[in-house]
Design a protein around this motif. Structure first.
Motif, PDB file in Angstrom:
ATOM      1  N   TYR A 152      14.709 -12.046   0.577  1.00  0.00           N
ATOM      2  CA  TYR A 152      13.983 -11.609  -0.617  1.00  0.00           C
ATOM      3  C   TYR A 152      14.140 -10.093  -0.816  1.00  0.00           C
ATOM      4  O   TYR A 152      14.485  -9.629  -1.904  1.00  0.00           O
ATOM      5  N   HIS A 153      13.927  -9.334   0.246  1.00  0.00           N
ATOM      6  CA  HIS A 153      14.050  -7.879   0.128  1.00  0.00           C
ATOM      7  C   HIS A 153      15.501  -7.477  -0.165  1.00  0.00           C
ATOM      8  O   HIS A 153      15.765  -6.626  -1.015  1.00  0.00           O
ATOM      9  N   GLU A 154      16.425  -8.106   0.545  1.00  0.00           N
ATOM     10  CA  GLU A 154      17.832  -7.752   0.353  1.00  0.00           C
ATOM     11  C   GLU A 154      18.284  -8.087  -1.060  1.00  0.00           C
ATOM     12  O   GLU A 154      19.065  -7.345  -1.667  1.00  0.00           O
ATOM     13  N   ASP A 155      17.782  -9.202  -1.590  1.00  0.00           N
ATOM     14  CA  ASP A 155      18.147  -9.616  -2.941  1.00  0.00           C
ATOM     15  C   ASP A 155      17.669  -8.598  -3.975  1.00  0.00           C
ATOM     16  O   ASP A 155      18.267  -8.448  -5.036  1.00  0.00           O
ATOM     17  N   ARG A 156      16.588  -7.883  -3.654  1.00  0.00           N
ATOM     18  CA  ARG A 156      16.084  -6.846  -4.558  1.00  0.00           C
ATOM     19  C   ARG A 156      16.831  -5.534  -4.353  1.00  0.00           C
ATOM     20  O   ARG A 156      16.504  -4.519  -4.973  1.00  0.00           O
ATOM     21  N   GLY A 157      17.794  -5.551  -3.432  1.00  0.00           N
ATOM     22  CA  GLY A 157      18.551  -4.338  -3.150  1.00  0.00           C
ATOM     23  C   GLY A 157      17.789  -3.373  -2.261  1.00  0.00           C
ATOM     24  O   GLY A 157      18.101  -2.188  -2.185  1.00  0.00           O
ATOM     25  N   ASP A 158      16.766  -3.883  -1.596  1.00  0.00           N
ATOM     26  CA  ASP A 158      15.929  -3.042  -0.732  1.00  0.00           C
ATOM     27  C   ASP A 158      16.308  -3.313   0.724  1.00  0.00           C
ATOM     28  O   ASP A 158      15.897  -4.302   1.316  1.00  0.00           O
ATOM     29  N   PHE A 159      17.100  -2.424   1.291  1.00  0.00           N
ATOM     30  CA  PHE A 159      17.606  -2.651   2.648  1.00  0.00           C
ATOM     31  C   PHE A 159      16.877  -1.814   3.709  1.00  0.00           C
ATOM     32  O   PHE A 159      17.238  -1.817   4.862  1.00  0.00           O
ATOM     33  N   LYS A 160      15.841  -1.089   3.251  1.00  0.00           N
ATOM     34  CA  LYS A 160      15.122  -0.209   4.192  1.00  0.00           C
ATOM     35  C   LYS A 160      14.147  -0.968   5.072  1.00  0.00           C
ATOM     36  O   LYS A 160      13.737  -0.499   6.112  1.00  0.00           O
ATOM     37  N   ARG A 161      13.735  -2.139   4.608  1.00  0.00           N
ATOM     38  CA  ARG A 161      12.588  -2.808   5.247  1.00  0.00           C
ATOM     39  C   ARG A 161      13.009  -3.548   6.520  1.00  0.00           C
ATOM     40  O   ARG A 161      13.339  -4.714   6.495  1.00  0.00           O
ATOM     41  N   LYS A 162      12.948  -2.814   7.628  1.00  0.00           N
ATOM     42  CA  LYS A 162      13.428  -3.348   8.909  1.00  0.00           C
ATOM     43  C   LYS A 162      12.268  -3.657   9.854  1.00  0.00           C
ATOM     44  O   LYS A 162      12.485  -4.084  10.980  1.00  0.00           O
ATOM     45  N   LYS A 163      11.035  -3.365   9.407  1.00  0.00           N
ATOM     46  CA  LYS A 163       9.906  -3.499  10.341  1.00  0.00           C
ATOM     47  C   LYS A 163       8.978  -4.633   9.944  1.00  0.00           C
ATOM     48  O   LYS A 163       8.768  -4.895   8.764  1.00  0.00           O
ATOM     49  N   VAL A 164       8.410  -5.284  10.944  1.00  0.00           N
ATOM     50  CA  VAL A 164       7.401  -6.325  10.707  1.00  0.00           C
ATOM     51  C   VAL A 164       6.158  -5.958  11.514  1.00  0.00           C
ATOM     52  O   VAL A 164       6.255  -5.661  12.712  1.00  0.00           O
ATOM     53  N   GLY A 238       4.629  -3.026  -1.008  1.00  0.00           N
ATOM     54  CA  GLY A 238       5.896  -3.700  -1.303  1.00  0.00           C
ATOM     55  C   GLY A 238       6.307  -4.717  -0.255  1.00  0.00           C
ATOM     56  O   GLY A 238       7.419  -5.239  -0.294  1.00  0.00           O
ATOM     57  N   ALA A 239       5.411  -4.984   0.684  1.00  0.00           N
ATOM     58  CA  ALA A 239       5.737  -5.940   1.748  1.00  0.00           C
ATOM     59  C   ALA A 239       5.154  -7.309   1.412  1.00  0.00           C
ATOM     60  O   ALA A 239       4.389  -7.459   0.466  1.00  0.00           O
ATOM     61  N   LEU A 240       5.539  -8.315   2.196  1.00  0.00           N
ATOM     62  CA  LEU A 240       5.028  -9.670   1.992  1.00  0.00           C
ATOM     63  C   LEU A 240       4.068 -10.043   3.134  1.00  0.00           C
ATOM     64  O   LEU A 240       4.094  -9.433   4.195  1.00  0.00           O
ATOM     65  N   LEU A 241       3.261 -11.060   2.865  1.00  0.00           N
ATOM     66  CA  LEU A 241       2.277 -11.494   3.839  1.00  0.00           C
ATOM     67  C   LEU A 241       2.641 -12.893   4.333  1.00  0.00           C
ATOM     68  O   LEU A 241       2.799 -13.822   3.540  1.00  0.00           O
ATOM     69  N   TYR A 242       2.801 -12.998   5.666  1.00  0.00           N
ATOM     70  CA  TYR A 242       3.230 -14.258   6.285  1.00  0.00           C
ATOM     71  C   TYR A 242       2.050 -14.922   6.971  1.00  0.00           C
ATOM     72  O   TYR A 242       1.321 -14.291   7.734  1.00  0.00           O
ATOM     73  N   TYR A 243       1.866 -16.218   6.742  1.00  0.00           N
ATOM     74  CA  TYR A 243       0.768 -16.962   7.378  1.00  0.00           C
ATOM     75  C   TYR A 243       1.279 -17.884   8.462  1.00  0.00           C
ATOM     76  O   TYR A 243       2.030 -18.823   8.202  1.00  0.00           O
ATOM     77  N   ASP A 244       0.869 -17.603   9.696  1.00  0.00           N
ATOM     78  CA  ASP A 244       1.152 -18.484  10.820  1.00  0.00           C
ATOM     79  C   ASP A 244       0.124 -19.612  10.766  1.00  0.00           C
ATOM     80  O   ASP A 244      -1.067 -19.392  10.963  1.00  0.00           O
ATOM     81  N   GLY A 245       0.590 -20.823  10.478  1.00  0.00           N
ATOM     82  CA  GLY A 245      -0.314 -21.945  10.232  1.00  0.00           C
ATOM     83  C   GLY A 245      -0.893 -22.613  11.459  1.00  0.00           C
ATOM     84  O   GLY A 245      -1.538 -23.662  11.350  1.00  0.00           O
TER      85      GLY A 245
END
Lengths: 486, 123
Positions: A152-164, A238-245
């Motif tokens: 998703y981030h790469e598709d937006r051309g955003d390659f900086k987001r390397k951290k979780v 600009g980050a996404l939120l992941y839910y561990d179910g």
């Protein structure tokens, strides 16, 4: 009981389980039919036993096993609920077991409908817009979900987001899955109340963060009350939120991760949706996403158009396949059977009773064991054996002694933020009598720790094998029988 | 000179080089150490960055660099005998030697006395 002999050690030359009648065809030498280089030079080492010997060997082994059908299994974080036998009966219908993934779609419309309906129901339960059923289990779901976030981030051309970002109380699979996707893991220190610390979160959020992985309720069994603020902070950065179910059981039918602001969700059908697990699987880890992430789902997804179910491969931005064929189909059948049998009201009741059972146990157990974050909990809670250390006893001794009382021990030494942790999740399928029996046993063991600590340190004594050498098992693992060790 | 961190590492400095390991308190908390992923020689680290990983029966834990500097030597004995950390965490169970790039960072760390007090307060 001594060491159990392997089936090879029971072997007696000349004995066999069955005799094959003569085929009536003339006998030919093997090297007439197969080139010599493909013929074994040494005989295959198969055990030689009679049929009843084999049956008894495996039946006796199975009787040493412990499962949810044998007794209480309060393994925190694992949701070891009872697996209804109705699921098993339905999933064994020939229409499900005698089909093949290479069959034409027209001939498996029923199977595709099962998958489609399960997707629809999981959407409704989680508040997500689309689902893939491919992943084989929870960690596989995490891996799939994080790959989707990366794409998703790469598709937006955003390659900086390397951290979780991942809280220090998280399931160990979260950092592992992130690392597998090439992300750098940044730990979030929990606040004093055991929940996400908003100030800590703000200080770590920036334009290099791809996502925050969270489970709600968290691993301490505590509900993240600030979840909406957390979601806003994450999205504003600009980050996404992941839910561990893994902990969905506590909120089934009550609150939806989608409504909390989560963008990606993985579920464990083998936890929340009552399909077997714990050496018994296989599992299934469906992943749900919000609309903006649909295009990145693994192909194929099951769709419905013009009165017919079909496998949709038309997702040009897909992360690709994450599994051969279509996932663990039989597990999906069981999960859908469960959801349909429970119905909406039933699922709500699951959440209610799992929370009620956990709080009943927490309250009773807090009378004799320390509970560091002793707050109203959801489906599970974490106690600590820290105060028993002065008697020379550790949580592992407590856990082993529980086996002598006929219980499967709870999860221990997790989450890492509680010293000498013992994590208890009763689930909704247990009666008050079972809970009381467990509480009573635990209370007795805590008293034993003070009066006769050796009872704990030497435990278990009533199981087929005693205390196993965990250190040697890790340092010098023997992963298979080689025939040279008696 | 020996100093301690809040994340339970110790460093004993002799000249420009310091021996680094995890504290006796840390090894007791972790239980039996089964594996040490030693750092690479030549690796440059800032204070607080992950130096290496120590695995026990219970969990895998990061070990953080107590000061900034370069790894100049590692304790290869730990490859075959990780239990040395349990036996003598602050002696033979040392993990790496670091060449300090900013010795003044040592002032931010705790003395033995301060560290003992820190541990007795339950972290």
């Amino acid at each position: 009981m001594g060491r159990v002999r392997t089936v090879f050690e029971k072997s007696v030359d000349g004995r066999r389980g069955s005799s094959v009648p003569s085929s009536g065809f003339p006998k030919r030498d093997l090297d007439e039919m197969i080139p010599k280089k493909f013929i074994r030079s040494t005989p295959l080492n198969l055990p030689k036993l009679s049929e009843p010997e084999v049956v008894r060997h495996y039946t006796n082994l199975s009787r040493m096993n412990y499962s949810i059908d044998v007794g209480f299994y309060p393994l925190g974080s694992c949701t070891m609920k009872y697996n209804p036998k109705m699921n098993e009966i339905i999933s064994r219908f020939e229409g499900f077991t005698f089909i093949h993934p290479y069959q034409p779609e027209e001939s498996v419309q029923g199977a595709l409908r099962i998958m489609y309906e399960l997707q629809e129901k999981l959407k409704k339960i989680t508040g997500m817009d689309h689902f893939t059923l491919q992943p084989s289990a929870g960690a596989h779901g995490e891996f799939t979900g994080m790959l989707i976030i990366k794409k998703y981030h790469e598709d937006r051309g955003d390659f900086k987001r390397k951290k979780v970002l991942i809280p220090d109380s998280a399931h160990g699979t979260n950092p592992a899955s992130s690392a597998m996707c090439g992300f750098e893991v940044v730990e979030l220190k929990s606040g004093k109340d055991g929940r996400v610390d908003l100030a800590e979160l703000k200080s770590k959020l920036n334009d290099e963060v791809a996502a925050l992985m969270l489970t709600n309720p968290n691993t301490l069994g505590l509900y993240e009350k600030e979840i909406e603020k957390i979601a806003d902070l994450v999205h504003d950065a600009g980050a996404l939120l992941y839910y561990d179910g893994a902990n969905l059981n506590a909120i089934l039918g009550r609150i939806k991760p989608g409504d909390m602001g989560f963008d990606v969700v993985h579920l464990n059908l083998h936890k929340t949706f009552s399909t077997p697990h714990g050496m018994g699987g296989p599992g299934a880890g469906p992943v749900g996403v919000k609309e903006k992430l649909r295009d990145f789902l693994p192909v194929p997804i099951v769709d419905f158009k013009n009165g017919r179910f079909y496998l949709n491969y038309d997702l040009p931005k897909s992360i690709g396949r994450v599994r051969s064929f279509h996932g663990n189909f039989i597990v999906m059948v069981k999960a859908l059977a469960y959801v349909d049998f429970m119905g909406e009201e039933g699922l709500k009741k699951v959440a209610e009773l799992s929370v009620l059972n956990a709080n009943y146990m927490r309250k009773k157990i807090s009378e004799f064991l320390k509970i560091p974050y002793n707050d109203f909990c959801m489906h599970e809670f974490v106690a600590s054996g820290e105060e028993l250390k002065k008697y020379g006893v550790k949580t592992i001794d407590l856990a082993k002694r529980l086996m002598d009382y006929g219980f499967h021990p709870p999860t221990i030494y997790f989450p890492l933020i509680v010293h000498e942790a013992i994590m208890i999740e009763p689930t909704e399928t247990e009666t008050k009598e079972t809970l009381d029996n467990f509480i009573e046993a635990l209370k007795k063991i805590v008293e034993e720790a003070k009066s006769d600590p050796n009872l704990l340190k030497n435990a278990p004594t009533k199981t087929p094998v005693g205390r196993l050498d965990e250190v040697r098992a890790v340092r010098k693992p023997k992963l298979r029988w080689r025939g040279d060790d008696k | 000179m020996k100093r301690y961190t809040r994340t339970h590492e110790w460093i004993e400095v002799d000249g420009k080089v310091g021996r680094v390991g995890i504290t006796n308190y840390a090894q007791d908390q972790l239980g039996d150490i089964v594996f040490v992923e030693l750092p690479e020689i030549g690796k440059e680290l800032r204070k607080g960055e992950v130096l290496c990983t120590v695995e026990s029966v219970k969990s895998a834990s990061d070990v953080y660099a107590p000061v900034s500097g370069k790894v100049v030597e590692v304790n290869v004995d730990l490859d075959s005998q990780p239990e040395k950390i349990n036996k003598d965490a602050e002696g033979e169970g040392w993990i790496a030697k670091m060449e300090l790039s900013n010795p003044s960072e040592l002032d931010e760390l705790m003395t033995e006395e301060e560290y003992e007090k820190f541990c007795s307060q339950g972290e």
